[in-house]
Design a protein around this motif. Structure first.
Motif, short mmCIF file in Angstrom:
data_model
loop_
_atom_site.label_atom_id
_atom_site.label_comp_id
_atom_site.label_asym_id
_atom_site.label_seq_id
_atom_site.Cartn_x
_atom_site.Cartn_y
_atom_site.Cartn_z
N UNK A 109 0.82 -1.21 0.00
CA UNK A 109 0.00 0.00 0.00
C UNK A 109 0.86 1.26 0.00
N UNK A 110 2.03 1.20 0.63
CA UNK A 110 2.90 2.38 0.71
C UNK A 110 3.82 2.50 -0.49
N UNK A 111 4.36 1.35 -0.95
CA UNK A 111 5.42 1.38 -1.96
C UNK A 111 4.99 0.86 -3.33
N UNK A 112 3.95 0.04 -3.37
CA UNK A 112 3.50 -0.51 -4.64
C UNK A 112 3.97 -1.94 -4.85
N UNK A 113 3.33 -2.63 -5.79
CA UNK A 113 3.61 -4.03 -6.05
C UNK A 113 5.03 -4.25 -6.59
N UNK A 114 5.47 -3.41 -7.51
CA UNK A 114 6.78 -3.62 -8.14
C UNK A 114 7.91 -3.47 -7.13
N UNK A 115 7.81 -2.49 -6.25
CA UNK A 115 8.84 -2.27 -5.23
C UNK A 115 8.96 -3.49 -4.32
N UNK A 116 7.83 -4.02 -3.91
CA UNK A 116 7.82 -5.19 -3.02
C UNK A 116 8.34 -6.42 -3.74
N UNK A 117 7.93 -6.62 -4.99
CA UNK A 117 8.35 -7.82 -5.73
C UNK A 117 9.87 -7.90 -5.83
#
Length: 409
Positions: free
Chosen positions: A282-290
């Motif tokens: 929610x804070x950083x986005x899907x791509x950042x987490x992946x």
């Protein structure tokens, strides 16, 4: 769909997974069961590679078949029921006078035909009935439900398998799995599934062609990128499926009880991960987490290969479990968004086919590679491959406009 129907579907998706997770936990001992039946390293590899081959051969045809059907609900429910009833055969394998390991592999090979049909309908359906804004929290809730249930069940089943005589211990465990999986099917059948878009085909175009696959990969660059990246990234996971039981049981002397604790700790780690990763998404986005979760997951393979100690490996399993939800939630949502909505079933069919070809080759290569370099060295090699695959998401980026919009809002 209206909000009430959507929320009802979300609840059912969590409840059905509770029952399915009991079955998943029980079937996670299948490789150990095969080893006790006298299965060789090659047979353990075939346990997974044969399933991957069936999925590779059938995913695109099934996807293109379902694209021509608006009401996919009967096919989704029917295939799910067929695959779960098929597992009843595991209970009777020990009664065979000979070729028990071969019969087990053949049975699971046949079961994977309805598995492929189910996935061809189920995976695109999730994109249709779960709004993008609610996916991270839903998948987190499903993962936590699965993590808690699998952790508890694998721990208890590991103790049960050590305490009860073989093969009755496995037979009763598989009977429990069948009952639980059928209860899961009841809840899946209660889902409200809207009609899907139908792709009309002209005469002579009823069979899958390489032309359509090539066109999809050329026109949808982000889809091609995520397919290539995931293929490389998952080699370690796929080969690790038969490799880890062989490495732990045959080289390090792990018992069924230890395997139960190992699986339980992976699930326990997933519970922790599912509390953390959705907030980061929610804070950083899907791509950042992946990118970060994928890179961290490679560490697990380095650790179990460099430190062959069963006690410490249990701690590493907790780490791997905590990282996994970050990969799974972010990756699956990005995949759904880079697939063209009108051809989501076909796109996912292509993706699943490529992944299963990789799965088949990786698992089949496991046994000869163990003989060539040894199980421990192979684990370390796979750690390097896993890290390369993770870094591909930087070198070969996957972009989806809807994912970025969802992040902003």
């Amino acid at each position: 769909m209206d909000r009430h129907t959507t929320n009802r579907n979300l609840r059912l998706l969590v409840i059905e997974l509770f029952w399915a997770s009991i079955a998943i936990a029980c079937y996670s001992f299948a490789a150990a069961f095969l080893i006790q039946l006298g299965g060789s390293n090659l047979m353990v590899s075939l346990l997974t590679s044969a399933a991957a081959l069936v999925n590779a051969l059938t995913s695109i045809p099934f996807a293109m078949f379902l694209e021509r059907i608006g009401n996919r609900r009967p096919w989704i429910i029917g295939s799910l029921l067929a695959l779960r009833l098929g597992h009843i055969g595991l209970i009777f394998v020990p009664f065979l006078p000979a070729y028990r390991a071969e019969a087990m592999v053949a049975l699971l090979l046949l079961i994977n035909v309805p598995v492929a049909l189910f996935n061809a309908g189920w995976l695109p359906m999730l994109g249709d009935i779960v709004p993008l804004a609610q996916r991270a929290r839903l998948f987190s809730a499903r993962n936590m439900t699965m993590g808690i249930t699998v952790m508890t069940t694998t721990f208890l089943m590991g103790r049960w398998l050590d305490a009860a005589p073989f093969p009755a211990n496995y037979q009763l465990m598989f009977a429990l799995a069948v009952v639980a999986s059928l209860l899961s099917t009841v809840y899946v059948a209660r889902l409200t599934i809207p009609p899907s878009p139908v792709v009309e085909r002209t005469a002579g175009r009823h069979r899958p062609t390489f032309v359509e696959v090539r066109a999809l990969l050329r026109q949808q660059r982000s889809f091609a990128n995520i397919t290539i990246n995931t293929l490389i990234f998952n080699i370690a996971f796929w080969m690790g499926t038969p490799l880890q039981p062989i490495y732990f049981v045959r080289e390090l002397g792990a018992s069924d009880g230890w395997l139960g604790v190992w699986l339980a700790l992976i699930s326990g780690g997933q519970i922790i991960g599912n509390l953390v990763w959705p907030r980061l998404i929610e804070k950083r986005g899907y791509s950042w987490v992946l990118l970060r979760a994928a890179t961290a997951s490679a560490l697990y393979y380095f650790l179990i290969g460099a430190v062959p100690d069963l006690t410490l490996i249990l701690l590493f399993a907790l780490l791997f479990g905590a990282v996994s939800p970050g990969v799974e939630i972010s990756h699956f949502n990005i995949l759904l968004e880079v697939c063209p909505p009108e051809r989501r079933a076909f796109s996912i069919g292509v993706f699943v086919t490529v992944m299963n070809v990789g799965f088949f080759v990786a698992t089949l290569a496991c046994a000869p590679l163990i003989d060539l370099v040894g199980a421990q060295a192979l684990v370390l090699i796979l750690a390097g491959v896993r890290l390369i695959g993770a870094l591909l998401f930087v070198v070969n980026p996957v972009r989806a406009a809807t994912i970025e919009i969802a992040k902003v809002h």
